[in-house]
Design an enzyme around this catalytic site. Structure first.
Site, PDB file in Angstrom:
ATOM      1  N   THR A 141      62.409  25.390  77.690  1.00 13.30           N
ATOM      2  CA  THR A 141      63.085  24.470  76.897  1.00 13.30           C
ATOM      3  C   THR A 141      63.076  23.001  77.373  1.00 13.30           C
ATOM      4  O   THR A 141      63.077  22.815  78.660  1.00 13.30           O
ATOM      5  CB  THR A 141      64.682  24.911  77.082  1.00 13.30           C
ATOM      6  OG1 THR A 141      64.564  26.517  76.526  1.00 13.30           O
ATOM      7  CG2 THR A 141      65.589  24.074  76.305  1.00 13.30           C
ATOM      8  N   THR A 149      69.283  31.483  69.463  1.00 16.95           N
ATOM      9  CA  THR A 149      70.663  31.461  69.096  1.00 16.95           C
ATOM     10  C   THR A 149      71.099  32.592  68.117  1.00 16.95           C
ATOM     11  O   THR A 149      70.013  32.933  67.384  1.00 16.95           O
ATOM     12  CB  THR A 149      71.018  29.935  68.517  1.00 16.95           C
ATOM     13  OG1 THR A 149      69.930  29.883  67.117  1.00 16.95           O
ATOM     14  CG2 THR A 149      70.518  28.972  69.297  1.00 16.95           C
ATOM     15  N   GLU A 166      67.921  32.984  74.764  1.00 16.03           N
ATOM     16  CA  GLU A 166      66.664  33.882  74.199  1.00 16.03           C
ATOM     17  C   GLU A 166      66.924  33.894  72.721  1.00 16.03           C
ATOM     18  O   GLU A 166      66.760  34.840  72.242  1.00 16.03           O
ATOM     19  CB  GLU A 166      67.068  35.104  74.670  1.00 16.03           C
ATOM     20  CG  GLU A 166      67.303  35.289  76.177  1.00 16.03           C
ATOM     21  CD  GLU A 166      66.427  34.430  77.341  1.00 16.03           C
ATOM     22  OE1 GLU A 166      65.663  33.597  76.697  1.00 16.03           O
ATOM     23  OE2 GLU A 166      66.808  34.311  78.434  1.00 16.03           O
ATOM     24  N   THR A 206      67.320  28.287  83.840  1.00 12.11           N
ATOM     25  CA  THR A 206      68.197  29.171  84.480  1.00 12.11           C
ATOM     26  C   THR A 206      67.597  29.468  85.813  1.00 12.11           C
ATOM     27  O   THR A 206      66.550  29.885  85.923  1.00 12.11           O
ATOM     28  CB  THR A 206      68.474  30.332  83.573  1.00 12.11           C
ATOM     29  OG1 THR A 206      69.392  29.724  82.559  1.00 12.11           O
ATOM     30  CG2 THR A 206      69.558  31.106  84.467  1.00 12.11           C
ATOM     31  N   PHE A 246      62.057  30.223  84.158  1.00 17.34           N
ATOM     32  CA  PHE A 246      60.862  30.364  82.987  1.00 17.34           C
ATOM     33  C   PHE A 246      61.208  28.886  82.442  1.00 17.34           C
ATOM     34  O   PHE A 246      62.223  28.695  81.849  1.00 17.34           O
ATOM     35  CB  PHE A 246      61.333  31.467  82.086  1.00 17.34           C
ATOM     36  CG  PHE A 246      60.641  31.271  81.140  1.00 17.34           C
ATOM     37  CD1 PHE A 246      59.267  31.626  80.936  1.00 17.34           C
ATOM     38  CD2 PHE A 246      61.186  31.402  79.752  1.00 17.34           C
ATOM     39  CE1 PHE A 246      58.540  31.888  79.719  1.00 17.34           C
ATOM     40  CE2 PHE A 246      60.259  31.352  78.416  1.00 17.34           C
ATOM     41  CZ  PHE A 246      59.164  31.623  78.550  1.00 17.34           C
ATOM     42  N   GLN A 261      93.094  37.261  74.430  1.00 16.58           N
ATOM     43  CA  GLN A 261      94.083  37.410  73.441  1.00 16.58           C
ATOM     44  C   GLN A 261      95.130  38.503  73.923  1.00 16.58           C
ATOM     45  O   GLN A 261      96.367  38.371  73.922  1.00 16.58           O
ATOM     46  CB  GLN A 261      93.718  37.882  72.164  1.00 16.58           C
ATOM     47  CG  GLN A 261      94.782  37.669  71.141  1.00 16.58           C
ATOM     48  CD  GLN A 261      95.345  36.032  70.729  1.00 16.58           C
ATOM     49  OE1 GLN A 261      94.623  35.352  71.042  1.00 16.58           O
ATOM     50  NE2 GLN A 261      96.526  36.063  70.260  1.00 16.58           N
TER      51      GLN A 261
END
Lengths: 381, 86
Positions: free
Chosen positions: A126, A362, A360, A158, A123, A333
């Site tokens: 961006t 922020t 998709e 991607t 797709f 952690q």
């Protein structure tokens, strides 16, 4: 948690969980290090029908409903984030956009090939200077009779590195339209992006378009409706898919942290007996339950075709992505120094979870949308 | 139908001034009363509420930019589809 699924869909989800555990998970670290998503794994996913997960059965897909699809994504994510990201791009972003916005002829031409995995999709929205501000894209098209000519540069696309077909969004002045372009078309150049923190096996690349000629029959949707309908429909499905990725990743991180806390001893006791470690486990478990509940709620809303499904999916995506990141951080952690080593999966989980708060939409874009919903829905008295 | 459509728009307004009003001919997208996400949300609402099927050929904002446009579209689809009244 009682989840309403028929036996066929339940069987597919259960098999996917087994596939993730036995096939995907053992190779995920190696794929991440090599920066490659193996063709043979992709082939296995295709054979199992995952690349047509939500595609109607009449077009060769599995025909999963939104809840079953979500559970499938979470199962795949817990094995390998890259495999899950492929589902989001190929199924949720591209196949769903085609099913929603393309003509019957276009659907018949492309969807069976997508469902079989013969054609892999990416797709292309961006750009280097337009991420969250997607409506401002600069990739341009001009009209020449029955053809279009495209020029521009897409970035962060991607799986474009191995995709056969690109769903490209471009503009002609104020008119934004969507096009299906085969990667092998003259003038299309794919440039892999290196040095990424995560998504290393997702073949994230730049897509350069130089005088790419596209036939009129490859425009998806009506001229000028590319953003309003194609992009918004695609991103709605994409957000829902990523929400479930958050669930899958958070579940994997909880599994890893609990497993380690049960085995690792310090001061003569298993670290899982220490209250401050247990606080992290408690919060992680609660987050996983909450994230999954929100995703199921969004899935049920989508299954019922309710208009609120968009905001429900947005809320689920926002929460689940954050839950995945915080849970992965706590998993690191609890692992202490070992958490920094790729001998354990949690360092990869932490890197991949961060991505979920960005792709998709922020976290900040989701907050804008959710706050608008809150301002409308509450405080009316 | 008019009241239902006005209500769904009012419930999705992007402005919070309680005095804001829009006419049945106002372009709700161009005037910023709603955002483009609402365009997709509206499709689901119309299909469910008025029992119509919206095809890809219908996905043009010209069909949905005002209350009157939406009403005309729904009525035309009902004629075509032989849909039932909501």
């Amino acid at each position: 948690m009682n989840i309403d699924l028929d036996d066929r869909q339940r069987g597919i989800v259960d098999e996917a969980a087994e596939f993730a555990r036995t096939v995907l998970a053992p190779r995920a670290q190696e794929n991440d290090e090599k920066g490659v998503f193996p063709r043979e794994v992709l082939k296995q996913m295709a054979e199992r029908g995952y690349l047509g997960a939500t595609v109607p059965q009449e077009y060769g897909g599995l025909g999963l409903d939104p809840v079953a699809y979500g559970l499938l994504v979470a199962a795949i994510e817990s094995g390998d984030c890259a495999a899950s990201r492929l589902l989001t791009v190929h199924v949720a972003l591209v196949a769903e956009a085609i099913l929603k916005c393309a003509s019957t002829e276009q659907i018949r031409e492309w969807i069976p090939r997508l469902a079989r995995g013969e054609t892999i999709c990416a797709f292309a929205l961006t750009e280097p200077d337009h991420g969250s501000d997607a409506a401002g894209i600069q990739t341009a098209y001009t009209v020449h009779g029955d053809e279009f000519r495209l020029n521009g540069r897409k970035r962060w696309i991607t799986f474009s590195g191995i995709a056969d077909l690109l769903l490209v969004i471009a503009r002609n002045e104020e008119t934004v339209s969507a096009f299906l372009i085969e990667s092998a078309t003259e003038g299309v150049r794919i440039i892999p992006q290196r040095g990424l923190m995560a998504g290393k096996a997702c073949h994230i690349s730049e897509v350069v378009l130089e005088d790419v000629v596209v036939s009129k029959k490859n425009m998806i949707g009506q001229p000028g409706q590319g953003f309003t309908y194609v992009v918004n429909a695609a991103l709605d499905h994409g957000r829902y898919s990523i929400a479930w990725s958050g669930v899958g990743l958070a579940e994997a991180a909880v599994d890893a942290m609990v497993s380690y806390a049960k085995k690792r001893s310090q001061f003569g006791a298993k670290i899982g007996t220490f209250q401050l470690v247990r606080e992290m486990i408690a919060e992680a478990v609660a987050r996983v339950y909450a994230a999954k509940s929100l995703c199921l709620r969004a899935g049920e809303t989508r299954r019922a075709g309710k208009p609120d499904s968009i905001i429900e999916s947005t809320i689920a995506k926002h929460f689940a992505a954050g839950a995945a990141f915080r849970t992965a951080c706590d998993a690191v952690q609890i692992h202490g120094g070992n958490g920094f080593s790729n001998e354990y999966p949690v360092e990869r989980y932490m890197r991949e979870a961060k991505v979920l708060e960005i792709i998709e939409g922020t976290a900040q874009i989701q907050q804008m949308v959710i706050s608008m919903h809150g301002l409308r829905r509450f405080g009316r008295g | 139908m008019r009241a239902k459509i006005r209500s769904v728009i009012e419930n999705n307004l992007n402005v919070f001034d309680s005095d804001v009003e829009f006419s049945d001919d106002d372009n709700i997208f161009r005037k910023g009363f709603v955002d483009s996400l609402f365009a997709v949300q509206l499709l689901d609402y119309l299909e469910q509420e008025f029992r119509i099927k919206i095809s890809s050929q219908d996905l043009n904002i010209d069909n949905f930019y005002s209350v009157n446009r939406i009403i005309s579209f729904v009525e035309e689809k009902r004629r075509q589809d032989g849909g039932t009244s909501a």
